[in-house]
Motif scaffolding. Structure first.
Motif: not given
Length: 159
Positions: A103-130
């Motif tokens: 299992v690989v958790f991916v944390i982006g930088g200050s601008l967030g994640l590139d669309k290709r990472i989000l597309d590759r993700a099997d699951y998108k997890l949010s800890f908050s809307k903040m």
């Protein structure tokens, strides 16, 4: 189970490093943990939307090098699904049952994640809307993964 935390940027604050090290030590009882840092790209002040996309793409290139085809990728993304600690524990347990042991958790930088990472993700997890600093999210993620294993094993944890 092998848990990889793949993240953009280094931890600069000692208090985050101490917390991350503590949870990494605690997690060693439950899983093989690997933390991989890729360098962040400098973002100029008042960067245009196009410049921000280029920066995220460069960071995405670096992240993609570490994502294997057989990995179950969980991207930390503000638009992802919010879970309780118990639900995250159930998700992790289900991954193990299904044979998704990498299992690989991916944390982006200050601008967030590139669309290709989000597309590759099997699951998108949010800890908050903040929005949180990526250094802080690394520590919070490790704490929640640790808590998830404790819940899974029926061990006591602080509620």
């Amino acid at each position: 189970m092998k848990i990889t935390v793949l993240c953009v940027g280094k931890i600069k604050e000692k208090y985050f490093t101490l917390g991350i090290d503590e949870y990494a030590k605690r997690l060693s009882r439950y899983c093989k943990l690997e933390i991989i840092e890729v360098p962040d790209e400098k973002t100029p002040d008042n960067a245009s939307e196009n410049e921000e996309l280029q920066i995220k793409a460069k960071e995405g290139d670096k992240l993609l090098r570490y994502i294997k085809d057989n990995a179950f990728v969980i991207a930390l993304a503000i638009e992802g699904k919010m879970l309780t600690s118990e639900e995250l524990s159930e998700k992790m347990e289900q991954l193990g049952i299904n044979g998704d042991s990498n299992v690989v958790f991916v944390i982006g930088g200050s601008l967030g994640l590139d669309k290709r990472i989000l597309d590759r993700a099997d699951y998108k997890l949010s800890f908050s809307k903040m929005t949180f600093p990526h250094q802080m999210m690394r520590m919070v993620l490790l704490e929640q993964v640790y808590r998830g294993f404790r819940i899974m094993k029926g061990e006591p944890y602080h509620k």
